[in-house]
Design an enzyme around this catalytic site. Sequence first.
Site: not given
Lengths: 288, 288, 288, 288
Positions: B215, D205, D231-233
Site C-alpha cells: 500500500r 470513507g 478514492l482514498d487509494e
Amino acid sequence: MSHNKNEAILLIHCDDKPGIIAAVTKYVAEHKGNILDLDQHTDSANKKFYMRVSWDLDQFDLNPPEIGLDFEQTLASRFDMNWSLSFSNKPQRIAIFVSKQLHCLYDILSRWQTKEWNVEIPLIISNHQDASDVAEKFGIEYHYLPITKENKAEQEQKQLELLNSKGVDLIVLARYMQILSGTFIKQFKDNIINIHHSFLPAFPGARPYHSAYDRGVKIIGATSHYVTEDLDEGPIIEQDIVHVTHRDSVDDLVRKGRDLETLVLSRAVWKHIQRKTLVAANRTIIFN
Amino acid sequence: MSHNKNEAILLIHCDDKPGIIAAVTKYVAEHKGNILDLDQHTDSANKKFYMRVSWDLDQFDLNPPEIGLDFEQTLASRFDMNWSLSFSNKPQRIAIFVSKQLHCLYDILSRWQTKEWNVEIPLIISNHQDASDVAEKFGIEYHYLPITKENKAEQEQKQLELLNSKGVDLIVLARYMQILSGTFIKQFKDNIINIHHSFLPAFPGARPYHSAYDRGVKIIGATSHYVTEDLDEGPIIEQDIVHVTHRDSVDDLVRKGRDLETLVLSRAVWKHIQRKTLVAANRTIIFN
Amino acid sequence: MSHNKNEAILLIHCDDKPGIIAAVTKYVAEHKGNILDLDQHTDSANKKFYMRVSWDLDQFDLNPPEIGLDFEQTLASRFDMNWSLSFSNKPQRIAIFVSKQLHCLYDILSRWQTKEWNVEIPLIISNHQDASDVAEKFGIEYHYLPITKENKAEQEQKQLELLNSKGVDLIVLARYMQILSGTFIKQFKDNIINIHHSFLPAFPGARPYHSAYDRGVKIIGATSHYVTEDLDEGPIIEQDIVHVTHRDSVDDLVRKGRDLETLVLSRAVWKHIQRKTLVAANRTIIFN
Amino acid sequence: MSHNKNEAILLIHCDDKPGIIAAVTKYVAEHKGNILDLDQHTDSANKKFYMRVSWDLDQFDLNPPEIGLDFEQTLASRFDMNWSLSFSNKPQRIAIFVSKQLHCLYDILSRWQTKEWNVEIPLIISNHQDASDVAEKFGIEYHYLPITKENKAEQEQKQLELLNSKGVDLIVLARYMQILSGTFIKQFKDNIINIHHSFLPAFPGARPYHSAYDRGVKIIGATSHYVTEDLDEGPIIEQDIVHVTHRDSVDDLVRKGRDLETLVLSRAVWKHIQRKTLVAANRTIIFN
C-alpha cells in the site's frame, strides 16, 4: 468538558490527609450535583493532595454565586485547602502579546474564529507594528506599546491598565520577545503562558536553534510554561519535539520549530482554559 | 504503584449513579485506609461508571481475606457493581505462549530477570521447538505442544491443565501464531494479551507488513489487545507506530516492526499487572 | 542493506569541489560495479562534501583487497579525500562494556542471538560482577576488571590488549559507568558508542532522571553518541524521548527511561554496523 | 533548498541500468553546474531507478529554457527516462479547494502570508459559502461553485477553466468534501493533494472519527495523498498519528484530529513545492 453542559469545576490542593475525597464528593452529592469527572493525585514524597472535580449544575441546589462561600465555610477551611472554582459557561478572556513572528498569533486567532476555543480575545498588545494588519483582519483591538529600557515600567503600567479594563483572565505570550517585570507577573500569577523555542532546560535564552544546530542534536523541542520571574524557569505545561537531521540548516530548524511552537503553545492554552492545570511548587499538575 | 507498599487495588464498573465515589471513599476512610490513588471515568454517552482506587493497607482495619466479602455486602450489592480486588504484594503469574519469533519472549524474560516486573513466569508453551533453548537459558519450564487441525482441541486441553496446575493468572501471546478456540478463551476471559503486528484495524490477519509495503504507507504500527473470539477484534490496550519511507523493503518493515511489537506488548502487560486496565464492552479503560 | 548481497560500501568526506560524484560513479561503472545506493550531502556553510556509495561486487573487476589501494591512487588522492571501505560480508566484531544495569546488554544479546544483527560479540567487559551470569547464559567471554582511581591506567591497558587480541571493531558502552581516558579513546576513535540517559545537552552528568524530576519536565530523553574526551559532548548519533506526567516519580522516569535507552542505543549501533554514520567535526552524518 | 539560490531541480525515474548517476552528474559537471544535492534510490525488487538532483545555475553554461531540450536529446532519450525540470526562482501557483471546515485553509494562508512558503495563491474554490469571509480577509479570489449530482460535470468544467486561466500548478484539497471525477483528475495528474482524516487504509470513507471511536483505538491518524480515481487509494505522501484514550469522546477525536490534518497536509504540500516527491506506481518517493 462539554461546551453545552452547565458545569462547575473545582481545583483543590492542600496537605494530604485521609478523607478529603470522601468529604468533597459527599458535599457535591448532598447538594444534588452529579460528578462528571474527578481526577486526583497524591504526591506521596511531599504529602500533598491535588484534585480536580467537575459536576453538573442542573440539579445542584446552590446558586453559582453562593457555592464558593459555602464551600469555603463548610469544607475548605476544615482541610486548609487552596481552591478555585470556575463555571464552564463563562468563557475565559485572553490577551495576546506578540512581537514580529506571527505563526502562533495566526494559530490562536483561527482557533478562536472557528470556535474551536470558547474564549474571548479583547485585545492584542505588541512592541512592534508587524502584527497590526493581522489584528485588523480579525477585527481585534491592537495596542502598539514599544519598549525601551527607559519606558519599560511606564509601558507595563499601561498594559496592566488595558488588561484590567478589558477584564482579561489569561495572557498568552505568542512569541513576545520582551521580559516581563516581577511587578507585572505578580498581577497575573499563574495566568501568563509563554512559549520557549527549545526543549527546556536545554538551550535556554536567546537563539536556541543556533545553539541546537551547533551542538548537532537530532531532536529540537519547544516548551510552554507559566511565566515566573526566573526566565525560562517557570512551571512547564507542555513540551514536544521533532526529529532533525544533519541536512537541516539553522533555517530548517527555525521552520520545523515554528510548527512545534504553535502546537505546544496551543495545547497549553487549551489545558488552561479547560481548567486542567494547577501549579504546585515549580511543577504543573495536568489533570485528565 | 510502589513495589514496597502493601496496597489494595479495587477496580469497579457499573451503571452511573450519583454518590458512588462518595460511598466508596467513605468506606475506605471509615476502615482507616488512606487512599493512594483514585482515577474515575464516567462514560456519559452510555451512562457507565469506571473507577480504580488503591489504598494503603497498613492501618486498614479489615484483613485482606475479609475485604472482598465485606465490600460486596456493604457496597457492591447496593450499586450493582462489577468489581475486582487485588493486592500489590501478590505477584501475577504469567504463562508465555510463543512460536518461532523470539524478540518479544527475550524482552519479557529480561524484564522479569532484571526485576523490572514483579511477576512469576512458571512456564512457556509453544507449538515449535525454536524457543526451547531460551527457556533453558532462563531456567523456565518449556512445554512443546505442536498443533494440527486434528489435535487442537486435545492440545488446548493439555494447555489448560498446565495453566491451572501452575496457578497462571495471565497468558501473554508473544507472537504465538495459533488461533485459540472460544472454549479456551472463555477460561481466561480478559486475561489473555496478544500482540498484532499492525496498526489495527488496518491490515488485520496474516502478513500485515507485506500489505503495508504494497500500500506504500508511511507509518507501520503494532497493537496489543485482549483476545476475544473475533480474531484481531479484541479490546485494544496499546498501540504505537514507527515512520517508514520508500527506502524500506518488507524486510526493513519487519525489522522496524519487531521493536514496536516488543514495546507495545510489554507496555500492555505492564498496565495489566499494575491492575490499570478494565475491559468495558469492546473498549479498554486504561487508568492513570 | 541486504545481508545476502556481496557489497562494497565506501564512505567519503572531503572539501566540496565540482565533479566528485561524477568521478566516483564513473569509477564504479568503469569497473563494472552496479551502484545499489548513493547518498550524498554537501554542507554548503562549511563547503564540505560527504558521500556513502555501495555497489554490487558480483561483476566488479577488482578483487576486494585491491580496491582500496586502487581507489586511493586513482581518485582519493586527486580530491584529497578521507575515505573508508567496508564489505557487507565481513561482520563487525563488538565488545560490550557494562556495569550494573543490564537492560541494554540483554537487548543487544537478543538481537545478536536472533540474528537480527549480523555481528560477532567476542567479549563482555565489566567493572562489576552483575552481568557475569548473563554472559554465561549466552556463552560469551566475561572479563571482570574493577576500576579504582589507582588501577585505572593499568586496567585500561588490559582492556586494550583484550580488545586487540579479539580483533574488536566497535565498543558499545551499554550503561558502563566509568569514564574512559583520552589514551583509550584515541585507540578506538569514532568506534565507541555510549548511551546517555538524558536528552543532551539537558541534564549532562550523573543522575539525570533526578534532575529531570526536580525541574518538572514533561518529556525525558536518551542520547547515543560517539565517545570523545569531553564527557557527554561527543557527536550525537540518535536521540529520542518519551512523555511523562506529574504522576511519574523518579522511579517511573527510570523505568520509562530504560526502554528509551535500549532503543536509542540499539538504533545507533545498527546504523554504525550498516556503515551509515560518518563523524564530521562535532556532528554525525547519518546516511539513508 | 535555499530560497535565495538560483537552482535547477531535476527529477528522474526510469528502469535501473548501470551508469545513470555517472552520466547525469557528468552532464551537470561538464556544463559547469555545481551539484547542491543528490538523492538517489534504486528499487531493487522492481529494478527501477529514482533520482533528484539539484545544481547551482550561476555558472551553468546553458540558459534555463534550453536545458530541458538539451537534456532530453543528450541523455534522457538514451536511458528512456521520465523526467521533470523546475527552477527554484519560479514559485508554484496553488488553488485551494475547501468546504465547511476551515482549519487547513487558515493554516495554509498563514504560511503563505508569513512567507514561510514561497508560493502564489491566486484562488480559492468552494462548494459552500463558509470560507468566503476568510478569503476576503486575506484578499484572495473566492469562487463559490455548489455541486449537485446534476451540475457536477458542468461545475468541474468551470473549475478547470478557472484553474487554467490562473496558471495553477497544484490543487490542495483542504477538507474539500466532494469527489473529483476521473476527467478532472487527469488534467492535474500527480498535482492534486488531499488530506484524509484517518490513518489509511484504516477507516477509509466518511466519518472515520466515529469509526475510530467505535473500535476503541488508542491512536488516530491523518493521511495526505495524491488524488487518484480510486478514492482514498492514491499514493501516500505523509502520515502521522496522535494518541487518544478512553476519555476522548468523538468530539475530542475530531478536535485532536484537526491539528493532525493541518500538519500532515502542510508537510505534504511543503514537500511537493520543494519538488521532493515523485509518484511511482502507487507509491510516493520522498527525497531528502
